[in-house]
Design a protein around this motif. Structure first.
Motif, mmCIF file in Angstrom:
data_model
loop_
_atom_site.group_PDB
_atom_site.id
_atom_site.type_symbol
_atom_site.label_atom_id
_atom_site.label_comp_id
_atom_site.label_asym_id
_atom_site.label_seq_id
_atom_site.Cartn_x
_atom_site.Cartn_y
_atom_site.Cartn_z
ATOM 1 N N UNK A 120 0.966 -1.160 -0.008
ATOM 2 C CA UNK A 120 -0.016 -0.088 0.142
ATOM 3 C C UNK A 120 1.006 1.222 0.203
ATOM 4 N N UNK A 121 1.910 1.267 0.991
ATOM 5 C CA UNK A 121 2.853 2.556 0.980
ATOM 6 C C UNK A 121 3.745 2.464 -0.180
ATOM 7 N N UNK A 122 4.209 1.404 -0.900
ATOM 8 C CA UNK A 122 5.146 1.446 -2.044
ATOM 9 C C UNK A 122 4.305 1.915 -3.162
ATOM 10 N N UNK A 123 3.064 1.336 -3.262
ATOM 11 C CA UNK A 123 2.087 1.823 -4.520
ATOM 12 C C UNK A 123 1.842 3.469 -4.284
ATOM 13 N N UNK A 124 1.730 3.932 -3.089
ATOM 14 C CA UNK A 124 1.560 5.380 -2.956
ATOM 15 C C UNK A 124 2.721 6.050 -3.289
ATOM 16 N N UNK A 125 3.954 5.560 -3.050
ATOM 17 C CA UNK A 125 5.196 5.890 -3.432
ATOM 18 C C UNK A 125 5.360 6.194 -4.892
ATOM 19 N N UNK A 182 12.668 9.119 -4.183
ATOM 20 C CA UNK A 182 11.654 8.341 -3.495
ATOM 21 C C UNK A 182 11.298 7.089 -4.840
ATOM 22 N N UNK A 183 11.648 7.270 -6.067
ATOM 23 C CA UNK A 183 11.405 6.246 -6.914
ATOM 24 C C UNK A 183 12.515 5.437 -6.716
ATOM 25 N N UNK A 232 14.395 -0.055 -4.755
ATOM 26 C CA UNK A 232 15.171 -0.934 -3.630
ATOM 27 C C UNK A 232 14.225 -1.900 -3.058
ATOM 28 N N UNK A 233 13.176 -1.185 -2.568
ATOM 29 C CA UNK A 233 12.226 -1.820 -1.521
ATOM 30 C C UNK A 233 11.888 -3.350 -2.591
ATOM 31 N N UNK A 234 11.472 -3.035 -3.740
ATOM 32 C CA UNK A 234 10.858 -3.984 -4.756
ATOM 33 C C UNK A 234 11.705 -5.070 -4.703
ATOM 34 N N UNK A 235 12.976 -4.543 -5.208
ATOM 35 C CA UNK A 235 14.024 -5.617 -5.605
ATOM 36 C C UNK A 235 14.558 -6.383 -4.223
ATOM 37 N N UNK A 236 14.791 -5.833 -3.245
ATOM 38 C CA UNK A 236 15.337 -6.339 -2.009
ATOM 39 C C UNK A 236 14.432 -7.088 -1.012
ATOM 40 N N UNK A 237 13.174 -6.537 -0.964
ATOM 41 C CA UNK A 237 12.208 -7.180 -0.106
ATOM 42 C C UNK A 237 11.419 -8.098 -0.801
ATOM 43 N N UNK A 238 10.781 -7.747 -1.895
ATOM 44 C CA UNK A 238 9.536 -8.319 -2.569
ATOM 45 C C UNK A 238 10.260 -9.433 -3.379
ATOM 46 N N UNK A 239 11.130 -9.166 -3.881
ATOM 47 C CA UNK A 239 12.020 -10.240 -4.736
ATOM 48 C C UNK A 239 12.267 -11.491 -3.879
ATOM 49 N N UNK A 240 12.998 -11.056 -2.702
ATOM 50 C CA UNK A 240 13.318 -12.103 -1.730
ATOM 51 C C UNK A 240 12.195 -12.741 -1.392
ATOM 52 N N UNK A 289 8.831 -1.135 -14.331
ATOM 53 C CA UNK A 289 9.188 0.292 -13.224
ATOM 54 C C UNK A 289 10.492 0.378 -13.192
ATOM 55 N N UNK A 290 11.386 -0.395 -13.393
ATOM 56 C CA UNK A 290 12.722 -0.353 -13.149
ATOM 57 C C UNK A 290 13.291 0.639 -14.512
ATOM 58 N N UNK A 291 12.831 0.098 -15.674
ATOM 59 C CA UNK A 291 13.096 0.656 -16.867
ATOM 60 C C UNK A 291 12.560 2.056 -17.137
ATOM 61 N N UNK A 292 11.243 2.082 -16.714
ATOM 62 C CA UNK A 292 10.544 3.470 -16.848
ATOM 63 C C UNK A 292 11.201 4.440 -16.054
ATOM 64 N N UNK A 293 11.568 4.130 -14.726
ATOM 65 C CA UNK A 293 12.183 5.277 -13.757
ATOM 66 C C UNK A 293 13.484 5.558 -14.090
ATOM 67 N N UNK A 294 14.212 4.717 -14.630
ATOM 68 C CA UNK A 294 15.593 4.964 -15.216
ATOM 69 C C UNK A 294 15.568 6.032 -16.352
ATOM 70 N N UNK A 295 14.625 5.472 -17.347
ATOM 71 C CA UNK A 295 14.503 6.520 -18.508
ATOM 72 C C UNK A 295 13.887 7.827 -17.936
#
Length: 140
Positions: free
Chosen positions: A15-20, A38-39, A44-52, A89-95
């Motif tokens: 919920x908080x990640x989506x708000x971000x 923020x992006x 980082x949260x998505x990669x390190x917490x959710x993927x794990x 989202x990774x590609x979009x945010x980097x671009x």
């Protein structure tokens, strides 16, 4: 309901990640400011917490009975969408980060990419909520 703590934590934290994520898109599109910290914190949260979490879930989950075909299809859809969403989202945010450094409003310039990324994000999140409800609330 007997949901593992990590499953509940990741569900609530999304919920908080989506708000971000939505704040990043909002500021980028309407205020022409890309909120890099923020992006990339969200990424980082998505990669390190959710993927794990996903990897741990796959490696440690034990089925007591064969799940219905619908549940298998939903789990496959959710897993696939989550990976597509993460990549998108990774590609979009980097671009976007690079474009905003050049004073270009990436999200306005690429409305279709922005819209598709947001739609994939929400479908992925909603499919995760459905999986959680089926698994731990309804115990299907």
């Amino acid at each position: 309901m007997n949901a593992p703590f990590l499953s509940t934590f990741t569900l609530v934290s999304e919920v908080f990640v989506t708000a971000g994520v939505l704040i990043v898109f909002y500021y980028g599109y309407f205020k022409n400011r890309f909120l890099s910290k923020l992006a990339f914190s969200v990424l980082a949260y998505e990669v390190f917490v959710n993927v794990a979490y996903m990897v741990a879930r796959v490696l440690t989950h034990k089925e007591t009975a064969k799940p219905p075909a619908f549940e298998i299809a939903l789990l496959a859809l959710h897993g696939t969408l989550s990976l597509i969403m993460l990549f998108a989202i990774i590609v979009t945010f980097i671009l976007a980060h690079k474009a905003y450094k050049r004073k270009q409003n990436f999200f306005k310039k690429h409305k279709l990419i922005t819209l598709i990324t947001i739609i994939i994000w929400f479908i992925s999140i909603l499919s995760g909520v459905v999986v959680y409800i089926m698994e731990y609330v309804l115990e299907i």
